[in-house]
Design a protein around this motif. Sequence first.
Motif, mmCIF file in Angstrom:
data_model
loop_
_atom_site.group_PDB
_atom_site.id
_atom_site.type_symbol
_atom_site.label_atom_id
_atom_site.label_comp_id
_atom_site.label_asym_id
_atom_site.label_seq_id
_atom_site.Cartn_x
_atom_site.Cartn_y
_atom_site.Cartn_z
ATOM 1 N N LYS A 179 0.727 -1.091 0.025
ATOM 2 C CA LYS A 179 0.063 -0.050 0.067
ATOM 3 C C LYS A 179 0.758 1.103 -0.128
ATOM 4 C CE LYS A 179 -3.904 -2.089 2.427
ATOM 5 N NZ LYS A 179 -4.797 -1.853 3.513
ATOM 6 N N THR A 180 1.998 1.267 0.901
ATOM 7 C CA THR A 180 2.832 2.319 0.915
ATOM 8 C C THR A 180 3.875 2.418 0.130
ATOM 9 O OG1 THR A 180 4.011 1.544 2.778
ATOM 10 C CG2 THR A 180 1.951 2.613 3.161
ATOM 11 N N MET A 181 4.596 1.207 -0.362
ATOM 12 C CA MET A 181 5.652 1.197 -1.163
ATOM 13 C C MET A 181 6.874 1.076 -0.033
ATOM 14 S SD MET A 181 5.088 0.158 -4.300
ATOM 15 C CE MET A 181 3.607 -0.482 -3.992
ATOM 16 N N GLU A 182 6.566 1.327 1.279
ATOM 17 C CA GLU A 182 7.817 1.322 2.215
ATOM 18 C C GLU A 182 8.292 0.038 2.477
ATOM 19 O OE1 GLU A 182 8.646 3.869 6.342
ATOM 20 O OE2 GLU A 182 6.737 3.048 5.933
ATOM 21 N N SER A 183 9.693 0.087 2.711
ATOM 22 C CA SER A 183 10.450 -1.201 3.167
ATOM 23 C C SER A 183 9.911 -1.652 4.327
ATOM 24 C CB SER A 183 12.114 -0.710 3.247
ATOM 25 O OG SER A 183 12.787 -1.954 3.766
ATOM 26 N N ARG A 184 9.779 -3.026 4.730
ATOM 27 C CA ARG A 184 9.459 -3.473 5.917
ATOM 28 C C ARG A 184 11.033 -3.573 6.549
ATOM 29 N NH1 ARG A 184 4.235 -5.564 5.500
ATOM 30 N NH2 ARG A 184 3.531 -6.405 3.406
ATOM 31 N N LEU A 185 11.777 -3.675 6.018
ATOM 32 C CA LEU A 185 13.276 -3.728 6.530
ATOM 33 C C LEU A 185 13.853 -2.543 7.087
ATOM 34 C CD1 LEU A 185 14.756 -6.409 4.325
ATOM 35 C CD2 LEU A 185 13.159 -6.794 6.220
ATOM 36 N N GLN A 186 13.525 -1.297 6.568
ATOM 37 C CA GLN A 186 14.195 -0.094 6.778
ATOM 38 C C GLN A 186 13.147 1.033 6.743
ATOM 39 O OE1 GLN A 186 17.309 1.322 7.999
ATOM 40 N NE2 GLN A 186 15.780 2.804 8.185
ATOM 41 N N PRO A 187 12.738 1.228 7.903
ATOM 42 C CA PRO A 187 11.552 2.604 7.894
ATOM 43 C C PRO A 187 12.302 3.836 7.046
ATOM 44 C CG PRO A 187 11.572 1.566 10.002
ATOM 45 C CD PRO A 187 12.660 1.032 9.274
ATOM 46 N N GLY A 188 11.237 4.432 6.337
ATOM 47 C CA GLY A 188 11.662 5.570 5.637
ATOM 48 C C GLY A 188 12.206 5.368 4.093
ATOM 49 N N LEU A 189 12.404 4.025 3.857
ATOM 50 C CA LEU A 189 13.013 3.894 2.684
ATOM 51 C C LEU A 189 12.165 3.102 1.833
ATOM 52 C CD1 LEU A 189 15.334 3.276 0.666
ATOM 53 C CD2 LEU A 189 15.659 0.950 1.744
ATOM 54 N N TYR A 190 11.447 3.805 0.643
ATOM 55 C CA TYR A 190 10.375 3.501 -0.329
ATOM 56 C C TYR A 190 11.197 2.972 -1.602
ATOM 57 C CZ TYR A 190 7.558 5.903 3.064
ATOM 58 O OH TYR A 190 7.087 6.336 4.168
ATOM 59 N N PHE A 191 10.248 2.121 -2.506
ATOM 60 C CA PHE A 191 10.592 1.857 -3.759
ATOM 61 C C PHE A 191 9.567 2.318 -4.762
ATOM 62 C CE2 PHE A 191 12.486 -0.872 -0.578
ATOM 63 C CZ PHE A 191 14.036 -1.015 -1.024
ATOM 64 N N SER A 192 9.963 2.548 -5.827
ATOM 65 C CA SER A 192 9.021 2.482 -7.179
ATOM 66 C C SER A 192 9.435 2.143 -8.473
ATOM 67 C CB SER A 192 8.452 4.035 -7.155
ATOM 68 O OG SER A 192 9.467 4.930 -7.806
ATOM 69 N N GLY A 193 8.627 1.627 -9.255
ATOM 70 C CA GLY A 193 9.007 1.158 -10.552
ATOM 71 C C GLY A 193 9.435 -0.122 -10.916
ATOM 72 N N GLU A 194 10.480 0.009 -11.984
ATOM 73 C CA GLU A 194 10.907 -1.635 -12.267
ATOM 74 C C GLU A 194 11.845 -2.068 -11.456
ATOM 75 O OE1 GLU A 194 13.183 -2.617 -16.387
ATOM 76 O OE2 GLU A 194 12.205 -0.525 -16.307
ATOM 77 N N ILE A 195 12.325 -1.357 -10.413
ATOM 78 C CA ILE A 195 13.588 -2.033 -9.762
ATOM 79 C C ILE A 195 12.748 -2.896 -8.870
ATOM 80 C CG2 ILE A 195 12.927 -0.338 -7.634
ATOM 81 C CD1 ILE A 195 15.988 -0.472 -7.275
ATOM 82 N N MET A 196 11.570 -3.166 -8.668
ATOM 83 C CA MET A 196 10.830 -4.093 -8.022
ATOM 84 C C MET A 196 10.549 -5.369 -8.773
ATOM 85 S SD MET A 196 8.254 -2.170 -5.511
ATOM 86 C CE MET A 196 7.691 -0.849 -6.775
ATOM 87 N N ASP A 197 10.233 -6.407 -8.288
ATOM 88 C CA ASP A 197 9.838 -7.640 -8.938
ATOM 89 C C ASP A 197 8.392 -7.782 -9.594
ATOM 90 O OD1 ASP A 197 9.937 -10.259 -10.188
ATOM 91 O OD2 ASP A 197 9.406 -11.371 -8.305
ATOM 92 N N ILE A 198 8.012 -6.588 -10.290
ATOM 93 C CA ILE A 198 6.752 -6.488 -11.075
ATOM 94 C C ILE A 198 7.120 -6.022 -12.575
ATOM 95 C CG2 ILE A 198 4.508 -5.212 -10.988
ATOM 96 C CD1 ILE A 198 4.456 -7.333 -8.910
ATOM 97 N N ASP A 199 6.572 -6.678 -13.425
ATOM 98 C CA ASP A 199 6.614 -6.041 -15.005
ATOM 99 C C ASP A 199 5.440 -6.503 -15.483
ATOM 100 O OD1 ASP A 199 7.294 -8.930 -16.540
ATOM 101 O OD2 ASP A 199 8.110 -8.972 -14.483
ATOM 102 N N GLY A 200 5.217 -5.578 -16.670
ATOM 103 C CA GLY A 200 3.993 -5.743 -17.484
ATOM 104 C C GLY A 200 4.195 -6.008 -18.864
ATOM 105 N N ASP A 201 2.717 -6.483 -19.371
ATOM 106 C CA ASP A 201 3.014 -6.758 -20.782
ATOM 107 C C ASP A 201 3.141 -5.338 -21.649
ATOM 108 O OD1 ASP A 201 2.360 -9.193 -20.411
ATOM 109 O OD2 ASP A 201 0.042 -9.230 -20.791
ATOM 110 N N CYS A 202 3.583 -5.696 -22.951
ATOM 111 C CA CYS A 202 3.443 -4.345 -23.802
ATOM 112 C C CYS A 202 2.055 -3.579 -23.752
ATOM 113 C CB CYS A 202 3.783 -4.864 -25.216
ATOM 114 S SG CYS A 202 5.585 -4.877 -25.435
ATOM 115 N N GLY A 203 2.129 -2.294 -24.124
ATOM 116 C CA GLY A 203 0.598 -1.946 -24.119
ATOM 117 C C GLY A 203 0.431 -0.681 -23.155
ATOM 118 N N GLY A 204 1.393 -0.294 -22.516
ATOM 119 C CA GLY A 204 1.173 0.863 -21.499
ATOM 120 C C GLY A 204 1.256 0.410 -20.058
#
Length: 416
Positions: free
Chosen positions: A366-391
Amino acid sequence: MNKLRIVVVGGGASGMLAAIVAARNGAHVSVVEQLPRVGKKLLATGNGRCNLTNIYMDIESFHGSKRAFAYAALAQFDQRAAMGFFEDLGIYCVEEDGGKVFPASGQASSVLDVLRYEMESLGVQEICDARAEVISHGKKGFNLKLKDKDAIRADKVILAAGGKANPGLGSNGSGYALAKTFGHRIVEPFPALVKLKLEAPYLKALSGAKITGEAAVESEGRILRRERGEILFTDYGVSGPPVIQLSRCTGEQLRNGKKVNIILDLFPHMALDALESLLERRTSLRQAKPFDFSFIGLINKRFINILLKEAGVAALSMPCGDISREQVKAAAHKLKRWVIPISGTQSWSEAQVTAGGIDVSDIDPKTMESRLQPGLYFSGEIMDIDGDCGGFNLQWAWSSGYAAGYNASKDTVLQY
């Protein structure tokens, strides 16, 4: 200055969105980008037209070891919210085939221009030609050591450094090492949305030839996915929209040591028995005509001899009147099911997106905040989520960037 200080590491799509949202919430925001300017990779999206999002957003269009993780961010800032956000910045959105949404200008540069203008208007600091080498956390927040630049301090950090796809545009996997220092695990990355390499002796002869049909990926006797459209042969394998869509599941199987084939159907709208009847009629009309010549006008002539040889027809120029029914059936079967072994995918430099990345088990969805280090957040392709072509990949960038930027800075609720 008493403002909350947020540093966004990575000036790509998700990083810029996160920076804007955090700055609108009143935070003092700096974006650290290793290239000379932010948003370079964004300029290459959608063949330079920037496929902003897709009207038909669906979780089935996303992938990863835990793709349900994407639900919460996509719900917070969905495709309609993204379109509203960009229209507010001046981008007039137009919908095309398959629900793809583009700027009416047809220029990815338009999208980058309005994002940079908004960041400048909000006082977001761009620190370019700077790479974050070390991020540490102490009593006074985060300290970021930058290569060839002064170190900077932050109350919160948003890690939006991208994956490994197309390193020439800024994604070189450097963000993984930064995440590891805080105990985050990495799901082994591999190239996705990429051309496929095939194992066949006739590829050079077919290089540049196109077919419009159906392509499927098969592994261990099971069809993993099918796609239709234009398929382009190259001297190393195949490309084209259907192939690009199939590459993600192909790469995953290859990574796991599985044998994978591509199966081409040149007549996806016709059943096998109907195609057999069509070939029988064509051969009976001109029985003196050479069998291979009878395919002229039916399929691209560069494929004729290769497909007939693959079908086991030895005497290609035999008169149609001498061709057996079994040979006609064999030719029809090959036109419907042309199986070619896949030897691999093209390299990171050819990939549009990264599959794998930071394990999302240790990130709050919900927040993209690290569960291991408070105050550290993640966004985008760096995470293990990717999508199909088409937007879909850009929508993940916008959604995760919004969630990270808002939750890292939340003082007031933003409405789009």
